[in-house]
Enzyme design. Structure first.
Site, mmCIF file in Angstrom:
data_model
loop_
_atom_site.group_PDB
_atom_site.id
_atom_site.type_symbol
_atom_site.label_atom_id
_atom_site.label_comp_id
_atom_site.label_asym_id
_atom_site.label_seq_id
_atom_site.Cartn_x
_atom_site.Cartn_y
_atom_site.Cartn_z
ATOM 1 N N HIS A 186 0.812 -1.231 0.000
ATOM 2 C CA HIS A 186 0.000 0.000 0.000
ATOM 3 C C HIS A 186 0.841 1.274 0.000
ATOM 4 O O HIS A 186 0.296 2.368 -0.057
ATOM 5 C CB HIS A 186 -0.953 -0.004 1.200
ATOM 6 N N ASP A 395 3.097 9.628 -0.981
ATOM 7 C CA ASP A 395 1.959 8.818 -0.545
ATOM 8 C C ASP A 395 1.773 7.685 -1.541
ATOM 9 O O ASP A 395 1.771 7.927 -2.752
ATOM 10 C CB ASP A 395 0.682 9.692 -0.532
HETATM 11 C C1 GDG Z 1 -2.261 3.904 3.373
HETATM 12 C C2 GDG Z 1 -1.270 4.569 2.411
HETATM 13 C C3 GDG Z 1 -2.996 4.416 0.604
HETATM 14 C C4 GDG Z 1 -9.320 9.826 8.039
HETATM 15 N N1 GDG Z 1 -9.850 10.487 9.097
HETATM 16 C C5 GDG Z 1 -11.017 9.904 9.381
HETATM 17 C C6 GDG Z 1 -11.221 8.861 8.496
HETATM 18 N N2 GDG Z 1 -10.144 8.835 7.687
HETATM 19 C C7 GDG Z 1 -9.955 7.881 6.596
HETATM 20 C C8 GDG Z 1 -10.115 8.608 5.276
HETATM 21 C C9 GDG Z 1 -9.316 7.720 4.343
HETATM 22 C C10 GDG Z 1 -8.271 7.111 5.267
HETATM 23 O O1 GDG Z 1 -8.632 7.386 6.599
HETATM 24 C C11 GDG Z 1 -6.883 7.660 5.017
HETATM 25 O O2 GDG Z 1 -6.446 7.054 3.831
HETATM 26 P P1 GDG Z 1 -5.170 7.518 2.999
HETATM 27 O O3 GDG Z 1 -5.155 6.716 1.751
HETATM 28 O O4 GDG Z 1 -5.295 8.974 2.741
HETATM 29 O O5 GDG Z 1 -3.883 7.297 3.911
HETATM 30 P P2 GDG Z 1 -3.195 6.140 4.845
HETATM 31 O O6 GDG Z 1 -3.985 5.895 6.070
HETATM 32 O O7 GDG Z 1 -1.799 6.587 5.049
HETATM 33 O O8 GDG Z 1 -3.223 4.798 3.954
HETATM 34 C C12 GDG Z 1 -2.031 5.353 1.334
HETATM 35 C C13 GDG Z 1 -3.830 3.610 1.572
HETATM 36 O O9 GDG Z 1 -3.036 2.959 2.572
HETATM 37 C C14 GDG Z 1 -4.639 2.542 0.860
HETATM 38 O O10 GDG Z 1 -3.819 1.719 0.099
HETATM 39 O O11 GDG Z 1 -3.871 5.218 -0.166
HETATM 40 O O12 GDG Z 1 -1.124 5.898 0.408
HETATM 41 O O13 GDG Z 1 -0.367 5.430 3.112
HETATM 42 O O14 GDG Z 1 -10.140 6.701 3.838
HETATM 43 O O15 GDG Z 1 -11.465 8.691 4.980
HETATM 44 N N3 GDG Z 1 -12.319 8.108 8.495
HETATM 45 C C15 GDG Z 1 -13.277 8.398 9.446
HETATM 46 N N4 GDG Z 1 -13.110 9.382 10.367
HETATM 47 C C16 GDG Z 1 -12.008 10.158 10.368
HETATM 48 O O16 GDG Z 1 -11.878 11.044 11.229
HETATM 49 N N5 GDG Z 1 -14.411 7.677 9.453
#
Ligand code: GDG
Length: 487
Positions: A186, A395
């Site tokens: 990821h 990212d």
């Molecule tokens: C890793 C990789 C890759 C955030 N705050 C709340 C909340 N979130 C959810 C968002 C989003 C998720 O968390 C964050 O996803 P990201 O993709 O931006 O980042 P990482 O956590 O670092 O994920 C990344 C991912 O894996 C998938 O392969 O995209 O590059 O680093 O979905 O919505 N959700 C809720 N409340 C919050 O306060 N419900």
């Protein structure tokens, strides 16, 4: 169940953390809290549809490892802090793998986050080499493999996720030479100059090459991986003290950018309560424009640089005072790691300085929320925001930018997106920025705030069409097509 190679097969997803964290309340009862993060967003809709099992650490640090700490729990049976509703709608099982305090520190904090996360996101100066942490990482990865071995049937599809479990395929292949094992990364797979810094590169490559397939978000990550494998095979010195299992399967590599449940977010954004909440947020912001940032706290997400961009914008354009309101949601993460504690302090200080410098009467430019919000609240925030700032320094993919677009069923809104997020390859109608350049960020915010409505709508429609088409279902179908291609 998942239909694969002519049979209905059970899916076992394996990741470091489970989608729920367990707490023990004062009466000794287990209480579960929903976790947030990209891997959960991507994989939970799949588990909900296919049932199956999700294996991972439940969040408790034990004193020792006891047999009864490994257990399978039905999601529909657990009591969650958010109330029954969160769990009753799901019906897959979670399998808990215990960790001790020392393992949490060495396997999770030190090796996974301190060494691998930093290096694979190109922060090699933050990455450190710690032999004791590596040994503990291997022990924990072996424990995951042994638990999978205990519960898996021969026909199950084992799908291991991410860098915390690079060594699990090796231990599992030893136990189950004929099992179908898949791996998805990821985060970015870095350039060979960066990857070669890692003293354990051969062990890691040797291990993931025990899988039937390996998936990546971006073609550049696959190119980097291919180069690392080419050198590993050419200069092969053996996997240093490990029996060579690589070659026991013919591993198939593929690129398939992860996505989101577009329809679920789109539907939520049209719900009456969410639309009401959106109006309320806009009223509370009491500025003509709302800018939003949503990130797990992490130096790779570029929160600090983004705030400095905001400061530069207000320095250069004082006429923008009271014209916008920037809401930054920061999700707590890795709260025991020194670098993250220091980062939080720095972010607090920068926000304090910016608000102190530019606040007028009742207006302050930055509102900062350190915590998590419910899914509905998040969708309301996305749809209320005129501009989303998604500016990670690096990212693997980034799902926040895709969610922002999915929440704009009004076809309005501007997305400012980092050139170093995997998502940039698919989202062509954003405003791309170099996240290291605070000037570039300031310029992009200015442009976003002044973009005419017709252009905003044209761009948003195109982005929505693209993400609606490549959603989490098509991602799963593409992964399964690649599983079919594997031996
Ligand atoms: C890793 C990789 C890759 C955030 N705050 C709340 C909340 N979130 C959810 C968002 C989003 C998720 O968390 C964050 O996803 P990201 O993709 O931006 O980042 P990482 O956590 O670092 O994920 C990344 C991912 O894996 C998938 O392969 O995209 O590059 O680093 O979905 O919505 N959700 C809720 N409340 C919050 O306060 N419900």
């Amino acid at each position: 169940m998942i239909r694969l190679k002519g049979k209905d097969r059970r899916l076992i997803v394996v990741s470091n953390r489970l989608p729920f964290h367990r707490f023990v309340d004062d009466s000794g009862k287990d209480v579960w809290k929903k976790a947030a993060g990209g891997l959960i967003t991507g994989l939970e809709p799949i588990l909900k549809k296919c049932k199956g099992i999700w294996l991972g650490w439940d969040g408790i640090r034990t004193e020792g490892i006891r047999k009864e700490d490994f257990r399978l729990v039905d999601i529909a049976e657990i009591e969650s802090e958010e109330g029954e509703k969160a769990c009753k709608a799901c019906s897959y099982q979670i399998g808990c793998v215990p960790l001790t305090e020392k393992e949490f520190d060495e396997y999770y904090n030190r090796f996974s986050n301190g060494t691998l996360w930093a290096l694979f996101h190109y922060f090699f100066e933050k990455s450190f080499i710690d032999y004791s942490a590596w040994r503990t990482y291997c022990e924990v990865n072996r424990r995951f493999a042994e638990y999978i071995h205990e519960i898996a049937e021969d026909d199950d599809i084992i799908w291991i996720q991410d860098f915390h479990l690079f060594m699990t395929p090796y231990y599992l292949r030893k136990l189950r030479p004929n099992q179908e094992i898949h791996f998805f990364l990821h985060i970015p797979f870095p350039d060979i100059d960066i990857f070669s810094i890692l003293p354990w590169q051969d062990q890691i490559l040797g291990s993931i090459l025990c899988c039937n397939t390996i998936g990546f978000h971006h073609k550049q990550y696959l190119r980097n991986f291919n180069e690392a494998v080419r050198l590993y095979r050419k200069e092969k010195t053996g996997t240093k003290g490990m029996e060579t299992l690589e070659g026991s399967v013919n591993t198939h590599f593929y690129v398939n950018p992860i996505s989101i449940d577009f329809n679920a977010i789109d539907r939520t954004s049209r719900k009456h309560e969410v639309l009401e909440r959106k109006k309320e947020i806009i009223r509370q912001a009491s500025s003509p424009k709302l800018i939003l940032g949503v990130d797990r706290i992490d130096y790779s997400k570029g929160i600090k640089e983004r705030l400095l961009g905001m400061e530069m914008l207000l320095d250069e354009h004082p006429e923008l005072k009271e014209q916008f309101f920037y809401y930054q949601l920061v999700v707590p993460s890795r709260e025991d790691v020194e670098t993250y504690i220091a980062l939080k302090k720095e972010i607090d200080e920068i926000i304090g300085r910016i608000n102190g410098k530019f606040a007028t009467g009742l207006w302050a430019p930055v509102h900062y929320n350190y915590g998590t919000v419910t899914f509905e609240e998040l969708v309301a925030l996305y749809s209320a925001a005129d501009v989303a700032l998604v500016t990670p320094l690096r990212d693997g993919m980034n799902l926040v930018c895709k969610e922002y677009v999915a929440a704009h069923s009004d076809n309005d809104g501007v997305l400012v997106l980092s050139r170093f997020a995997g998502a940039i390859a698919e989202i062509k109608n954003c405003l791309p920025v170099n996240p290291y350049s605070i000037e570039d960020i300031a310029r992009a915010i200015y442009h976003a705030l002044h973009m005419p409505k017709t252009e905003r709508k044209k761009r948003m429609r195109k982005m929505r069409k693209n993400i609606k088409h490549h959603n989490i279902d098509t991602w799963l179908q593409n992964c399964l097509r690649n599983f079919e291609l594997a031996q």
